[in-house]
Motif scaffolding. Structure first.
Motif, mmCIF file in Angstrom:
data_model
loop_
_atom_site.group_PDB
_atom_site.id
_atom_site.type_symbol
_atom_site.label_atom_id
_atom_site.label_comp_id
_atom_site.label_asym_id
_atom_site.label_seq_id
_atom_site.Cartn_x
_atom_site.Cartn_y
_atom_site.Cartn_z
ATOM 1 N N CYS A 79 -6.014 14.555 -1.519
ATOM 2 C CA CYS A 79 -4.619 14.804 -1.142
ATOM 3 C C CYS A 79 -4.378 16.304 -1.047
ATOM 4 C CB CYS A 79 -3.686 14.178 -2.178
ATOM 5 S SG CYS A 79 -1.933 14.437 -1.814
ATOM 6 N N CYS A 81 -1.223 17.657 -0.901
ATOM 7 C CA CYS A 81 0.175 17.962 -1.252
ATOM 8 C C CYS A 81 0.233 19.143 -2.221
ATOM 9 C CB CYS A 81 0.875 16.736 -1.840
ATOM 10 S SG CYS A 81 0.580 16.450 -3.600
ATOM 11 N N CYS A 84 -1.038 18.220 -5.804
ATOM 12 C CA CYS A 84 -2.496 18.071 -5.935
ATOM 13 C C CYS A 84 -3.234 19.393 -5.732
ATOM 14 C CB CYS A 84 -3.002 17.016 -4.954
ATOM 15 S SG CYS A 84 -2.522 15.341 -5.433
ATOM 16 N N HIS A 110 4.211 14.356 -4.798
ATOM 17 C CA HIS A 110 2.952 13.691 -4.466
ATOM 18 C C HIS A 110 3.194 12.313 -3.841
ATOM 19 C CE1 HIS A 110 -1.015 11.981 -4.494
ATOM 20 N NE2 HIS A 110 -0.469 10.935 -5.085
HETATM 21 ZN ZN ZN Z 1 -0.950 14.802 -3.847
#
Ligand code: ZN
Length: 146
Positions: A79, A81, A84, A110
Motif C-alpha cells: 500500500c 497510502c 503505510c 489507510h
Molecule cells: Zn495503507
C-alpha cells in the motif's frame, strides 16, 4: 442481498449509474460490481478504522491485537497510502491502545485509500475486459492472510 441485487439490477436502465446504499465489505464490492453496480457508499472503511480493523490485500488486521505490538511492517507492504509509507503496525497498535486520536485518523486514511484503490483496480479490470482474472486474484490474495 445478492439475491435482491440480482433481481433488481436488470430492472434498472443500463445506461444509468447503479447505486447501492450501505455496502459493504471488499468482497461485497467485488461481487456487486460484477453484477453491475457502479456506486457504493458505506461507513465501513471509516467506522472499522476507528475500531482498529484495517483492510489489506491479504485480509484484515485487527490492530489492537497483541501480535502487532512489535510488528515493524506497515499495515500493507504494497500500500502506498500516507499511513503505510510513514508508520508501522507497532506504532499504530501503540496509538490505538493509548486511545490517541491520531490512531483513528491514520487508520481511516489507510482504509479509505484501500477502498479507493480497490474500486480503481476494478474499473481498470472492467475496461481491460479482465474482471474475472482480477476477481480470482483478489480472492486468492485475500485468503493468504496477513
Ligand atoms: Zn495503507
Amino acid at each position: 442481498m445478492y439475491e435482491m441485487a440480482d433481481h433488481t439490477l436488470p430492472l434498472l436502465p443500463g445506461n444509468r449509474p447503479r447505486y447501492i446504499m450501505g455496502v459493504g465489505t471488499p468482497e461485497n464490492l467485488v461481487e456487486l460490481t460484477e453484477m453491475g453496480c457502479d456506486m457504493f457508499d458505506c461507513v465501513m472503511p471509516s467506522r472499522n478504522a476507528r475500531n482498529g480493523k484495517l483492510f489489506t490485500a491479504r485480509g484484515d488486521i485487527n490492530i489492537p491485537n497483541a501480535r502487532f505490538r512489535f510488528d515493524h511492517r506497515p499495515i500493507d507492504e504494497n500500500c502506498t497510502c500516507y499511513t503505510c509509507r510513514n508508520y508501522t503496525r507497532a506504532y499504530l497498535h501503540h496509538l490505538y491502545k493509548s486511545r490517541e486520536l491520531l490512531a483513528y485518523r491514520l487508520n481511516t486514511i489507510h482504509n479509505l485509500y484501500y477502498y479507493l484503490d480497490l474500486v480503481s483496480t476494478m474499473r481498470q479490470a472492467i475496461e481491460a475486459d479482465r474482471f474475472e482474472v482480477f476477481k480470482r486474484r483478489f480472492y486468492d490474495t485475500r485468503s493468504k492472510g496477513v
